[in-house]
Design a protein around this motif. Sequence first.
Motif, PDB file in Angstrom:
ATOM      1  N   CYS A  21       0.834  -1.210   0.000  1.00 17.95           N
ATOM      2  CA  CYS A  21       0.000   0.000   0.000  1.00 17.95           C
ATOM      3  C   CYS A  21       0.862   1.251   0.000  1.00 17.95           C
ATOM      4  O   CYS A  21       0.573   2.222  -0.708  1.00 17.95           O
ATOM      5  CB  CYS A  21      -0.920   0.001   1.221  1.00 17.95           C
ATOM      6  N   SER A  60      -5.714   5.776  -9.442  1.00 11.81           N
ATOM      7  CA  SER A  60      -5.580   4.478  -8.790  1.00 11.81           C
ATOM      8  C   SER A  60      -5.829   3.347  -9.779  1.00 11.81           C
ATOM      9  O   SER A  60      -5.093   2.348  -9.804  1.00 11.81           O
ATOM     10  CB  SER A  60      -6.559   4.381  -7.617  1.00 11.81           C
ATOM     11  N   ILE A  93       1.178   7.074  -6.654  1.00 12.79           N
ATOM     12  CA  ILE A  93      -0.018   7.822  -7.027  1.00 12.79           C
ATOM     13  C   ILE A  93       0.081   9.271  -6.533  1.00 12.79           C
ATOM     14  O   ILE A  93      -0.363  10.209  -7.218  1.00 12.79           O
ATOM     15  CB  ILE A  93      -1.302   7.137  -6.489  1.00 12.79           C
ATOM     16  N   THR A  95      -5.333  -2.107  -2.907  1.00 14.40           N
ATOM     17  CA  THR A  95      -5.481  -0.936  -3.768  1.00 14.40           C
ATOM     18  C   THR A  95      -6.570  -0.007  -3.252  1.00 14.40           C
ATOM     19  O   THR A  95      -6.387   1.217  -3.180  1.00 14.40           O
ATOM     20  CB  THR A  95      -5.815  -1.360  -5.210  1.00 14.40           C
ATOM     21  N   SER A 133      -3.021   0.588 -10.978  1.00 12.97           N
ATOM     22  CA  SER A 133      -3.234  -0.759 -10.440  1.00 12.97           C
ATOM     23  C   SER A 133      -3.604  -1.782 -11.498  1.00 12.97           C
ATOM     24  O   SER A 133      -3.735  -2.962 -11.196  1.00 12.97           O
ATOM     25  CB  SER A 133      -4.337  -0.735  -9.374  1.00 12.97           C
ATOM     26  N   THR A 183      -5.945   3.735  -1.701  1.00 11.18           N
ATOM     27  CA  THR A 183      -6.683   4.861  -2.273  1.00 11.18           C
ATOM     28  C   THR A 183      -7.480   5.580  -1.197  1.00 11.18           C
ATOM     29  O   THR A 183      -7.526   6.813  -1.142  1.00 11.18           O
ATOM     30  CB  THR A 183      -7.628   4.371  -3.388  1.00 11.18           C
TER      31      THR A 183
END
Length: 325
Positions: free
Chosen positions: A36, A103, A43, A76, A107, A80
Amino acid sequence: NSNNDNNGATGKISVQPRVDQQEIFDNPAMQTATKCCVFIKEIARKMGFPARTASTAQLLVYRTYIYRPTTRIGSTDLATGCLLVSSKMEETIKKLRDIIAHSYVLSSKPQSSQSDPKQVPSSVIDKMRPNVMNAEQLILEAIGYDFRTSHTHLLFVKLAKMAGLTRESAVATSGWAILLDAYFTTLPIQYPSTVISAGSLVLAWCINTDEPKDTCSFIRHLFMSSDSNSSRHSNGGYSTLPKTKSKRPPALVLEGDNEWWVDFGVSTADIQGFVKQMVDFYLLFFNSTMATAEYLERHKYGIPNKSISQKIAQWRLKLSDTSSK
């Protein structure tokens, strides 16, 4: 000479970290948390979030997994959601649609028409939105709706300025990199922001010294005593509790054994703990035994900082050579 250079480039080093690799990576929750954090860094970089927003999001990841270790929410969606919550906490808010779109692009393996977040279909956004909102709710419950946060990065900048360091100096740039890498570990939930900032500066100073003798004595003793098979928990006679907090000085002196951090309520024991764990963290990745697919995937985005890993390894070798003489 070329062989030695190649060995250094591939991470072959005789100094081993003092913690077992399995202690850090084999816990399923921590493995997922690390993924993560890698995702959040990328991101955040693509969306232009400041470092403090990314680091707060990474901290939220660990806090969530501590209180909700068996969550079924995907990594994911959780990453996010943490970035979404962090953007609100740090007042760097961006549209939920934009965050979800980035995202999705990062991903998945989108087709050419969907490689641009602006081109992600609304149907995809609508499908992902409930999962991200569920992740946000889980995060809020895990942290007890406590939105208080400390800005470690701002404190580090203040400390660097008090020490008379320029933004381009080796110590300042190394310390900043160490501070950012600390958020890929559980250190930010073990120690307050003052320890993270001060510890990053102390370690940066040590690895940029010309000779081992210039390293802070209590740090030098910490590792040299370890190499000599003495007590791992020895602190060399230094205080383990903060001294009486005095008026903060107008300037910091990094040279020598001046324990300047105690003026900020930080104990020498905490600085030692931070340095030990960060050095172990870097050596785990620099060592050739970590040259696996997972290692390469982490280094794809520069995690941890390669140049700092090399500096740490070279510094530890110097300390080992000194202790063996």
